[in-house]
Scaffold this motif. Sequence first.
Motif, mmCIF file in Angstrom:
data_model
loop_
_atom_site.group_PDB
_atom_site.id
_atom_site.type_symbol
_atom_site.label_atom_id
_atom_site.label_comp_id
_atom_site.label_asym_id
_atom_site.label_seq_id
_atom_site.Cartn_x
_atom_site.Cartn_y
_atom_site.Cartn_z
ATOM 1 N N ASP A 276 -64.872 -44.273 -20.502
ATOM 2 C CA ASP A 276 -66.017 -44.879 -19.826
ATOM 3 C C ASP A 276 -66.172 -46.370 -20.096
ATOM 4 O O ASP A 276 -66.749 -47.081 -19.277
ATOM 5 C CB ASP A 276 -67.303 -44.163 -20.245
ATOM 6 N N MET A 277 -65.704 -46.838 -21.243
ATOM 7 C CA MET A 277 -65.925 -48.235 -21.609
ATOM 8 C C MET A 277 -64.704 -49.120 -21.382
ATOM 9 O O MET A 277 -64.605 -50.218 -21.919
ATOM 10 C CB MET A 277 -66.374 -48.319 -23.066
ATOM 11 N N TYR A 278 -63.778 -48.653 -20.568
ATOM 12 C CA TYR A 278 -62.561 -49.403 -20.277
ATOM 13 C C TYR A 278 -62.871 -50.764 -19.658
ATOM 14 O O TYR A 278 -62.383 -51.805 -20.117
ATOM 15 C CB TYR A 278 -61.701 -48.570 -19.331
ATOM 16 N N LEU A 279 -63.693 -50.777 -18.614
ATOM 17 C CA LEU A 279 -63.981 -52.021 -17.904
ATOM 18 C C LEU A 279 -64.865 -52.946 -18.740
ATOM 19 O O LEU A 279 -64.664 -54.166 -18.753
ATOM 20 C CB LEU A 279 -64.657 -51.727 -16.566
ATOM 21 N N LYS A 297 -59.255 -43.639 -28.012
ATOM 22 C CA LYS A 297 -58.960 -42.636 -26.985
ATOM 23 C C LYS A 297 -59.303 -41.255 -27.540
ATOM 24 O O LYS A 297 -58.462 -40.523 -28.046
ATOM 25 C CB LYS A 297 -57.498 -42.721 -26.551
ATOM 26 N N ALA A 298 -60.579 -40.960 -27.453
ATOM 27 C CA ALA A 298 -61.091 -39.678 -27.919
ATOM 28 C C ALA A 298 -62.072 -39.143 -26.891
ATOM 29 O O ALA A 298 -62.786 -39.904 -26.243
ATOM 30 C CB ALA A 298 -61.785 -39.838 -29.267
ATOM 31 N N SER A 299 -62.081 -37.856 -26.745
ATOM 32 C CA SER A 299 -63.032 -37.190 -25.851
ATOM 33 C C SER A 299 -63.610 -35.997 -26.595
ATOM 34 O O SER A 299 -63.103 -35.592 -27.650
ATOM 35 C CB SER A 299 -62.327 -36.708 -24.583
ATOM 36 N N ARG A 300 -64.649 -35.431 -26.060
ATOM 37 C CA ARG A 300 -65.209 -34.243 -26.699
ATOM 38 C C ARG A 300 -64.151 -33.145 -26.799
ATOM 39 O O ARG A 300 -64.026 -32.475 -27.828
ATOM 40 C CB ARG A 300 -66.404 -33.739 -25.892
ATOM 41 N N GLN A 301 -63.395 -32.965 -25.718
ATOM 42 C CA GLN A 301 -62.394 -31.901 -25.710
ATOM 43 C C GLN A 301 -61.328 -32.128 -26.776
ATOM 44 O O GLN A 301 -60.890 -31.187 -27.434
ATOM 45 C CB GLN A 301 -61.746 -31.798 -24.329
ATOM 46 N N SER A 302 -60.923 -33.381 -26.972
ATOM 47 C CA SER A 302 -59.872 -33.644 -27.963
ATOM 48 C C SER A 302 -60.376 -33.478 -29.390
ATOM 49 O O SER A 302 -59.576 -33.268 -30.309
ATOM 50 C CB SER A 302 -59.319 -35.063 -27.769
ATOM 51 N N LEU A 303 -61.700 -33.583 -29.600
ATOM 52 C CA LEU A 303 -62.261 -33.483 -30.943
ATOM 53 C C LEU A 303 -62.760 -32.081 -31.276
ATOM 54 O O LEU A 303 -63.000 -31.767 -32.454
ATOM 55 C CB LEU A 303 -63.422 -34.483 -31.097
ATOM 56 N N LEU A 304 -62.920 -31.232 -30.267
ATOM 57 C CA LEU A 304 -63.479 -29.902 -30.499
ATOM 58 C C LEU A 304 -62.653 -29.039 -31.463
ATOM 59 O O LEU A 304 -63.234 -28.318 -32.296
ATOM 60 C CB LEU A 304 -63.670 -29.176 -29.173
ATOM 61 N N LEU A 469 -66.919 -46.155 -11.813
ATOM 62 C CA LEU A 469 -66.760 -47.592 -11.587
ATOM 63 C C LEU A 469 -66.410 -48.341 -12.864
ATOM 64 O O LEU A 469 -65.829 -49.433 -12.801
ATOM 65 C CB LEU A 469 -68.035 -48.165 -10.982
ATOM 66 N N LEU A 470 -66.764 -47.784 -14.030
ATOM 67 C CA LEU A 470 -66.482 -48.455 -15.298
ATOM 68 C C LEU A 470 -65.253 -47.905 -16.013
ATOM 69 O O LEU A 470 -64.740 -48.531 -16.929
ATOM 70 C CB LEU A 470 -67.685 -48.319 -16.241
ATOM 71 N N SER A 471 -64.774 -46.733 -15.595
ATOM 72 C CA SER A 471 -63.785 -46.003 -16.394
ATOM 73 C C SER A 471 -62.342 -46.394 -16.091
ATOM 74 O O SER A 471 -62.019 -46.836 -14.986
ATOM 75 C CB SER A 471 -63.939 -44.500 -16.162
#
Length: 614
Positions: A276-279, A297-304, A469-471
């Motif tokens: 989300d904070m790429y841009l 580069k982390a997401s909820r799924q990768s940390l679960l 738009l931001l990702s």
Amino acid sequence: MNNTPHTNCLTLRLLHAAKGYKAVAFDIFDTLLKRDCARPADLFALMEVTHQAALGFAGARVAAEAETRQTLGREVTLAEIYAHPALRGTDPAAECTAELAMIAPNRPVAQAAAACHARGQKVYAVSDMYLPKTQIEAMLQKCGLDFLDGVFVSCEYRVQKRSGKLFKLFLQQTALRPAEVLFVGDNPRADFAGAVLAGIRCFLLPQPTPLPYTKTPADTVGGVAIATLQNCCQNLSPSAALGAELLGPLAVGFATWLHGQRAAIPGAKLVFLARDMYLVRQVYQLLYPEEETFYLKASRQSLLPALLQCPMNEQALALLADTLPRQQLTQRQIAAYLGFDSPKGHTTKTYDLRTRPLPCRTKEMLLALAAHSKLPEGEPLRRRAEQARAYLEQAGLTNGPVLLVDIGSGGTTQRVLEELLHTQLYGCYLACDARLHQNLPPERAKTFLFDGCPAPLWYWVGQPMLEVLLSEPCGSTVGYRAQAGQMVPEIGKAGADNRAITAPLWQGMRAFVQRWQAGPLREVQIPPQTCIAAFLQMVQAPRMQEVRTLGEITVEDGGSWKLAAPASWGAYLHAPAQLKLDLAQARWKPAFLQRLFGVPLPYGKVYAALKHKK
């Protein structure tokens, strides 16, 4: 959206109108040149903001000019204005410096002037202005207009355009006849009527097209931001101009706020959360290229998988539930999202993960999955957990204070990282909902928009669009693997490719960022309400061109959904139930209805009323 720059049309019109004339003369301000401020007097207030002048200067400067004009009864010079008792002892050089910093070419008109010069016509500038001629020439030269054959400024001759006298003096000094000159200006009284009094034909510029979703704010910095935006958009295609309007001030304002948050914590590491904070990270790097930033580069799924290995006390269980999608899912779907390799042994019973507090049956199911992950058949999931922990350790999130930047809602990712790392992070969010400060103290979870309060309805209606738009245009992080001694993220397949829509919007956003960076306000905070106002207005009451274009954006939210893409009426007449389903799945419902009916009615107000009633 049409990508043909409309400014080229004005350049061609000017060149056609000037054909056959021996000389072409141009007004300067709002014709050849544009100030990046909403009103001329805002320049003086801006000098106070940027500490180029003492507090109270703006009011004294305006009063001094008005009283000097009244006393002398003629055009005045800058030196005469500063001789007023209210400004005595103040150096006018600061005003000249500020004027030079805020000026930019009005590109379509400047291009026409250059083309006239290239084809052998004489090109002049004629202006009613108190600034000295040397200052005006410096401003013209900065904007690439150093080829002019002469510059005529009213304060040098004590006469103005509006009386026709400055035009007559211009004709005398250039030995031109009125019929040989075309004058180009923007003011009906001073330019058009004044030129007519001298017998000169005037090409009156059309008024700038107002930005569709922006109103000029009352505050000085907000006014400068919007004027900069207006001047920037004149050089862009319609789709790029939309991107500048919706994303430019928002991205700059957020990045500047982040810079202030980082400065308040010495030695803090600024970590932008993917995707989300790429841009926003790109904008930050444009504004502050000397600073180091990081991209996690982390997401909820990768940390679960790692979270599932924590002792499942009441607090950890609640966090686990918050980390899962807030949807109705089967146990099999939940197990797959957690990282279990095989659906064997997992039922198709449905659980509502939106309910708080968690029902007993949901708690029991999650506890059973956590226990199952510790059995021999959970070994692949435990390996994923170790890989996730290794990646986080590699990122150095425990080495000093960390500012974690995210688009924000309830701060769940920050809480998961804190649980896994056994440390405290500082969350910096674009916006939030009520959950953020229920779970995290305000000093460790700050938000840029809405004074830190939960975001309003129209922000949440537009957030799925804003995330796209931001990702970064890629899939989410689904896990990690070792490569050349490092842990690298594994990126899942993207659900949709929105780049054809977002690319021109990003182009416009970057154009605004570059223009803002080149101006004097790089370190000044754009008011948050100015930053988000255009986006909120567009979400609530979009034009049909935005409905058609942005409605085609596909978002990922437990599946892939179009923002606002209804089928045809014919399709719905054959399958009426599909209309109800499509409307329920649309992530931008007012736009869905507007696109379906094709008439710009107040769908936003109807939707807001229904939501309020619900």
